[in-house]
Motif scaffolding. Structure first.
Motif, mmCIF file in Angstrom:
data_model
loop_
_atom_site.group_PDB
_atom_site.id
_atom_site.type_symbol
_atom_site.label_atom_id
_atom_site.label_comp_id
_atom_site.label_asym_id
_atom_site.label_seq_id
_atom_site.Cartn_x
_atom_site.Cartn_y
_atom_site.Cartn_z
ATOM 1 N N LEU A 38 -23.971 33.816 34.000
ATOM 2 C CA LEU A 38 -24.377 32.430 33.851
ATOM 3 C C LEU A 38 -23.294 31.685 33.078
ATOM 4 C CD1 LEU A 38 -28.107 32.954 32.862
ATOM 5 C CD2 LEU A 38 -27.176 32.415 35.122
ATOM 6 N N ASP A 70 -22.010 27.758 31.331
ATOM 7 C CA ASP A 70 -22.088 26.347 30.979
ATOM 8 C C ASP A 70 -20.655 25.831 31.034
ATOM 9 O OD1 ASP A 70 -24.798 26.355 30.506
ATOM 10 O OD2 ASP A 70 -24.605 26.583 28.337
ATOM 11 N N ASP A 106 -22.116 34.009 29.806
ATOM 12 C CA ASP A 106 -22.999 34.986 29.189
ATOM 13 C C ASP A 106 -22.685 36.366 29.766
ATOM 14 O OD1 ASP A 106 -25.119 36.027 27.724
ATOM 15 O OD2 ASP A 106 -26.599 35.529 29.263
#
Length: 127
Positions: A25, A27, A40
């Protein structure tokens, strides 16, 4: 600006997924001077990270460490697979000499400084 400068390389990512890799994941955000990616990657040690930039392709690979053979496992719900993710970077979007990587508590943070052409600048007005 982000959508033009930094994009997922889905074709390569999904190819890697078929080889027992997780897509970590992420961002992704930008400031006036940088693009920042946070991924992550639990169970990966710093020494098991491989980050490369080759011809505008940023590739991130992390090898997860298996549970110790000395440990008595009661239940396993978490698969231990490697991580792989890649991003296409627009030509001249970043300063390749100013890329920083930090890894803390399973979170990889990459900071890519924007090239001077992308940074905002004040234009003086003369009379």
């Amino acid at each position: 600006m982000y959508s033009n400068a930094l994009a997922n390389n889905q074709e390569q990512d999904y190819s890697a997924l078929s080889k027992n890799s997780y897509l970590p994941l992420a961002d992704i955000f930008e400031t006036e001077t940088q693009f920042v990616l946070k991924l992550d990657m639990p169970d990966v040690a710093k020494e098991n990270l491989d980050i490369t930039l080759d011809h505008n392709l940023l590739a991130i690979h992390g090898k997860a460490e298996p549970i110790s053979q000395d440990a008595k496992l009661f239940r396993s719900e978490y698969e231990h697979r490697d991580y792989f993710r890649s991003f296409k970077i627009a030509p001249d979007a970043i300063d390749v000499g100013k890329i920083d990587a930090k890894f803390d508590k399973g979170i990889l943070t990459l900071t890519l400084s924007k090239s001077e052409q992308l940074k905002p600048r004040k234009i003086p007005v003369s009379s």
